[in-house]
Design a protein around this motif. Structure first.
Motif, PDB file in Angstrom:
ATOM      1  N   LEU A  95       0.834  -1.194   0.000  1.00 27.92           N
ATOM      2  CA  LEU A  95       0.000   0.000   0.000  1.00 27.92           C
ATOM      3  C   LEU A  95       0.872   1.248   0.000  1.00 27.92           C
ATOM      4  CD1 LEU A  95      -2.703  -1.032   2.654  1.00 27.92           C
ATOM      5  CD2 LEU A  95      -2.840  -1.204   0.156  1.00 27.92           C
ATOM      6  N   THR A  96       0.316   2.345  -0.455  1.00 32.89           N
ATOM      7  CA  THR A  96       1.025   3.615  -0.441  1.00 32.89           C
ATOM      8  C   THR A  96       1.184   4.103   0.992  1.00 32.89           C
ATOM      9  OG1 THR A  96      -0.075   4.133  -2.533  1.00 32.89           O
ATOM     10  CG2 THR A  96       1.039   5.949  -1.402  1.00 32.89           C
ATOM     11  N   THR A  97       2.343   4.703   1.293  1.00 33.68           N
ATOM     12  CA  THR A  97       2.581   5.242   2.626  1.00 33.68           C
ATOM     13  C   THR A  97       1.604   6.378   2.894  1.00 33.68           C
ATOM     14  OG1 THR A  97       4.932   4.728   2.415  1.00 33.68           O
ATOM     15  CG2 THR A  97       4.301   6.244   4.170  1.00 33.68           C
ATOM     16  N   ARG A  98       0.936   6.288   4.034  1.00 28.73           N
ATOM     17  CA  ARG A  98      -0.055   7.297   4.389  1.00 28.73           C
ATOM     18  C   ARG A  98       0.246   7.877   5.767  1.00 28.73           C
ATOM     19  NH1 ARG A  98      -4.985   7.381   1.438  1.00 28.73           N
ATOM     20  NH2 ARG A  98      -4.945   5.906  -0.315  1.00 28.73           N
ATOM     21  N   GLY A  99      -0.131   9.140   5.932  1.00 29.88           N
ATOM     22  CA  GLY A  99      -0.011   9.808   7.218  1.00 29.88           C
ATOM     23  C   GLY A  99      -1.395  10.140   7.740  1.00 29.88           C
ATOM     24  N   TRP A 100      -1.445  10.530   9.001  1.00 30.78           N
ATOM     25  CA  TRP A 100      -2.745  10.837   9.603  1.00 30.78           C
ATOM     26  C   TRP A 100      -2.562  11.896  10.678  1.00 30.78           C
ATOM     27  CZ3 TRP A 100      -4.481  10.144  14.704  1.00 30.78           C
ATOM     28  CH2 TRP A 100      -5.864  10.333  14.896  1.00 30.78           C
ATOM     29  N   ASN A 101      -3.542  12.808  10.738  1.00 29.51           N
ATOM     30  CA  ASN A 101      -3.623  13.782  11.822  1.00 29.51           C
ATOM     31  C   ASN A 101      -2.363  14.631  11.943  1.00 29.51           C
ATOM     32  OD1 ASN A 101      -5.116  14.991  13.818  1.00 29.51           O
ATOM     33  ND2 ASN A 101      -4.327  13.686  15.440  1.00 29.51           N
ATOM     34  N   GLY A 102      -1.897  15.143  10.815  1.00 26.21           N
ATOM     35  CA  GLY A 102      -0.779  16.066  10.846  1.00 26.21           C
ATOM     36  C   GLY A 102       0.583  15.442  10.632  1.00 26.21           C
ATOM     37  N   TYR A 103       0.698  14.138  10.688  1.00 21.85           N
ATOM     38  CA  TYR A 103       1.984  13.495  10.425  1.00 21.85           C
ATOM     39  C   TYR A 103       2.339  13.655   8.954  1.00 21.85           C
ATOM     40  CZ  TYR A 103       5.341   9.845   9.340  1.00 21.85           C
ATOM     41  OH  TYR A 103       6.428   9.168   8.876  1.00 21.85           O
ATOM     42  N   THR A 104       3.564  14.129   8.690  1.00 22.06           N
ATOM     43  CA  THR A 104       3.952  14.400   7.304  1.00 22.06           C
ATOM     44  C   THR A 104       5.165  13.609   6.862  1.00 22.06           C
ATOM     45  OG1 THR A 104       5.337  16.279   7.964  1.00 22.06           O
ATOM     46  CG2 THR A 104       3.045  16.751   7.416  1.00 22.06           C
ATOM     47  N   GLY A 105       5.596  12.630   7.675  1.00 16.91           N
ATOM     48  CA  GLY A 105       6.708  11.803   7.219  1.00 16.91           C
ATOM     49  C   GLY A 105       8.056  12.468   7.303  1.00 16.91           C
ATOM     50  N   GLU A 106       8.203  13.512   8.119  1.00 14.59           N
ATOM     51  CA  GLU A 106       9.472  14.227   8.166  1.00 14.59           C
ATOM     52  C   GLU A 106      10.586  13.366   8.750  1.00 14.59           C
ATOM     53  OE1 GLU A 106       8.101  18.888   8.384  1.00 14.59           O
ATOM     54  OE2 GLU A 106       8.990  17.954  10.131  1.00 14.59           O
ATOM     55  N   ASN A 107      10.217  12.321   9.477  1.00 17.35           N
ATOM     56  CA  ASN A 107      11.245  11.485  10.068  1.00 17.35           C
ATOM     57  C   ASN A 107      11.654  10.337   9.146  1.00 17.35           C
ATOM     58  OD1 ASN A 107      10.881  13.155  12.180  1.00 17.35           O
ATOM     59  ND2 ASN A 107       9.990  11.654  13.559  1.00 17.35           N
ATOM     60  N   GLU A 108      11.103  10.313   7.954  1.00 20.07           N
ATOM     61  CA  GLU A 108      11.451   9.269   6.999  1.00 20.07           C
ATOM     62  C   GLU A 108      12.585   9.742   6.100  1.00 20.07           C
ATOM     63  OE1 GLU A 108      10.081   6.339   6.981  1.00 20.07           O
ATOM     64  OE2 GLU A 108       8.395   6.638   8.324  1.00 20.07           O
ATOM     65  N   HIS A 109      13.247   8.792   5.473  1.00 24.01           N
ATOM     66  CA  HIS A 109      14.292   9.188   4.534  1.00 24.01           C
ATOM     67  C   HIS A 109      14.391   8.168   3.416  1.00 24.01           C
ATOM     68  CE1 HIS A 109      16.508   6.686   7.594  1.00 24.01           C
ATOM     69  NE2 HIS A 109      16.763   6.037   6.485  1.00 24.01           N
ATOM     70  N   ARG A 110      15.006   8.581   2.344  1.00 24.57           N
ATOM     71  CA  ARG A 110      15.272   7.698   1.218  1.00 24.57           C
ATOM     72  C   ARG A 110      16.671   7.122   1.327  1.00 24.57           C
ATOM     73  NH1 ARG A 110      10.807   6.182  -1.645  1.00 24.57           N
ATOM     74  NH2 ARG A 110       9.454   7.965  -1.911  1.00 24.57           N
ATOM     75  N   ASP A 111      16.859   5.940   0.815  1.00 23.87           N
ATOM     76  CA  ASP A 111      18.176   5.337   0.735  1.00 23.87           C
ATOM     77  C   ASP A 111      18.852   5.782  -0.548  1.00 23.87           C
ATOM     78  OD1 ASP A 111      20.095   2.962  -0.016  1.00 23.87           O
ATOM     79  OD2 ASP A 111      19.684   2.804   2.124  1.00 23.87           O
ATOM     80  N   HIS A 112      20.180   5.880  -0.503  1.00 23.26           N
ATOM     81  CA  HIS A 112      20.922   6.278  -1.701  1.00 23.26           C
ATOM     82  C   HIS A 112      20.728   5.302  -2.849  1.00 23.26           C
ATOM     83  CE1 HIS A 112      23.595   3.539   0.523  1.00 23.26           C
ATOM     84  NE2 HIS A 112      24.019   3.169  -0.659  1.00 23.26           N
ATOM     85  N   GLU A 113      20.390   4.047  -2.511  1.00 23.94           N
ATOM     86  CA  GLU A 113      20.201   3.049  -3.563  1.00 23.94           C
ATOM     87  C   GLU A 113      18.991   3.360  -4.432  1.00 23.94           C
ATOM     88  OE1 GLU A 113      20.183  -0.778  -1.737  1.00 23.94           O
ATOM     89  OE2 GLU A 113      22.321  -0.742  -1.271  1.00 23.94           O
ATOM     90  N   SER A 114      18.086   4.227  -3.935  1.00 22.25           N
ATOM     91  CA  SER A 114      16.952   4.655  -4.753  1.00 22.25           C
ATOM     92  C   SER A 114      17.418   5.394  -6.001  1.00 22.25           C
ATOM     93  CB  SER A 114      16.037   5.578  -3.943  1.00 22.25           C
ATOM     94  OG  SER A 114      15.568   4.944  -2.779  1.00 22.25           O
ATOM     95  N   LEU A 115      18.647   5.914  -5.967  1.00 20.92           N
ATOM     96  CA  LEU A 115      19.147   6.745  -7.061  1.00 20.92           C
ATOM     97  C   LEU A 115      19.868   5.952  -8.143  1.00 20.92           C
ATOM     98  CD1 LEU A 115      20.707   9.548  -4.812  1.00 20.92           C
ATOM     99  CD2 LEU A 115      18.430   9.531  -5.843  1.00 20.92           C
ATOM    100  N   ILE A 116      20.229   4.725  -7.849  1.00 20.60           N
ATOM    101  CA  ILE A 116      21.024   3.938  -8.792  1.00 20.60           C
ATOM    102  C   ILE A 116      20.278   3.756 -10.113  1.00 20.60           C
ATOM    103  CG2 ILE A 116      22.061   1.674  -9.233  1.00 20.60           C
ATOM    104  CD1 ILE A 116      22.612   1.452  -6.246  1.00 20.60           C
ATOM    105  N   GLY A 117      20.967   4.044 -11.204  1.00 18.89           N
ATOM    106  CA  GLY A 117      20.389   3.863 -12.528  1.00 18.89           C
ATOM    107  C   GLY A 117      19.385   4.923 -12.926  1.00 18.89           C
ATOM    108  N   THR A 118      19.337   6.045 -12.199  1.00 23.70           N
ATOM    109  CA  THR A 118      18.394   7.114 -12.520  1.00 23.70           C
ATOM    110  C   THR A 118      19.141   8.409 -12.787  1.00 23.70           C
ATOM    111  OG1 THR A 118      18.075   8.033 -10.290  1.00 23.70           O
ATOM    112  CG2 THR A 118      16.828   6.037 -10.853  1.00 23.70           C
TER     113      THR A 118
END
Length: 346
Positions: A95-118
């Motif tokens: 499922l798609t990541t969802r927030g609730w009641n003001g949570y905006t995912g600021e404590n999340e991060h992407r891994d550098h491997e997301s960038l490979i081949g892009t």
């Protein structure tokens, strides 16, 4: 990987590793809950960069959206409307990541491997929202991946803008913070996060504690940001921001001076940093850190559009080009610069 994206090394100006979140915002009755709102640190920072990037420059704004099996079709249309260099990844097994009641995912991060081949790997600037040690790890890995993917021995170093993750702005992380500062070009906490690293309160009675914030920033600059020419931008909400680097100390007001103009401050800081990032690259003929003052002005404008409504501002086309919430970006920029000319430093 060598030369795979050599022809696209100048394609992306900005890349955020913040998260895309679908927000649900619940209000006290009788106001109904608002669902399927684009949110998350990545979305808002991409917005901040996109505001100053009308087409075709919009394609230089890079961000990552993971679309789960429940991803609403109308949000695909919304994202497409921005015409950015977004990397949309289909993840039908989840499922798609969802927030609730003001949570905006600021404590999340992407891994550098997301960038490979892009193309995003070759961005001219990166927005990182993470802990100090995570910041170091991401920067080292991004630089290593760029060297692996280039046949040139002279691989251009991108501009790194670090937004410290709030939970780890603590005295226990202070030494790690000083290490991370050596890796980045600009660090931008809010005033509470800055004080958190020092165990200090930066709030005053009516305004933030301007002198304490300046003192703490000076300590960071004395310890060294980047190669010694890096900068610190402290975001202080209604009290504007402090911009500091070697030879520069300047306060700027927030664009909106009335609380009535602010519908929801969520994402304002992230949007500020998206605008700041592209301002560092395009805000003058000088190298990135020396454009810091102009970049902070751009960030202030980006944040002003982000907080005028619940969710994202409305993008429209007019005879004179794009408008956001019915306002031309350059018009608002000119208005703000006129106000700055008579602004009295606190």
């Amino acid at each position: 990987m060598a030369n795979q994206h050599a022809e696209n090394h100048d394609k992306i100006d900005f890349c955020t590793l913040g998260m895309f979140i679908i927000d649900e915002i619940e209000f006290p009755p009788p106001k109904p809950t608002v669902k399927d709102i684009v949110g998350g640190a990545g979305s808002y920072s991409a917005l901040g960069a996109r505001i100053f990037s009308p087409p075709p420059q919009s394609e230089s704004v890079g961000w990552i959206v993971d679309c789960g099996s429940d991803f609403p079709p109308e949000l695909r249309d919304f994202i497409a409307q921005w015409r950015t260099g977004v990397l949309v990844r289909e993840t039908p097994e989840r499922l798609t990541t969802r927030g609730w009641n003001g949570y905006t995912g600021e404590n999340e991060h992407r891994d550098h491997e997301s960038l490979i081949g892009t193309d995003l790997l070759w961005s001219k600037s990166f927005h990182l929202i993470c802990s100090p040690l995570r910041c170091i790890d991401l920067i080292e890995n991004i630089i290593a991946l760029r060297k692996q993917g280039s046949s040139s021995t002279d691989v251009r170093r991108p501009v790194f803008i670090w937004e410290p993750v709030p939970d780890l702005c603590t005295p226990a992380e202070y030494e790690n913070c000083l290490k991370a500062l050596k890796y980045v070009d600009v660090v931008s906490p809010n005033h509470g996060e800055l004080g958190g690293f020092f165990g200090r309160n930066t709030d005053g009675k009516e305004f933030v504690d301007f002198r304490t914030i300046e003192k703490l920033c000076s300590q960071w600059l004395d310890s060294g940001v980047g190669d010694g020419n890096g900068g610190v931008v402290v975001r202080c909400g209604k009290d504007g921001c402090l911009v500091m680097r070697r030879g520069l100390r300047k306060w700027m007001p927030a664009y909106h001076q009335s609380a009535e103009k602010v519908a929801d401050p969520t994402g304002g800081g992230n949007s500020f940093l998206g605008g700041l990032a592209v301002g560092l690259l395009r805000g003058g003929s000088l190298c990135a850190p020396e454009n810091l003052e102009e970049a902070a002005i751009w960030g202030t404008i980006s944040a002003s559009f982000a907080i005028e409504q619940i969710g994202m501002p409305v993008l429209s086309q007019s005879g004179d080009g794009e408008t956001w919430n019915g306002v031309g970006v350059q018009d608002r920029l000119s208005d703000f610069k006129q106000r700055l000319a008579s602004y009295v430093q606190p």
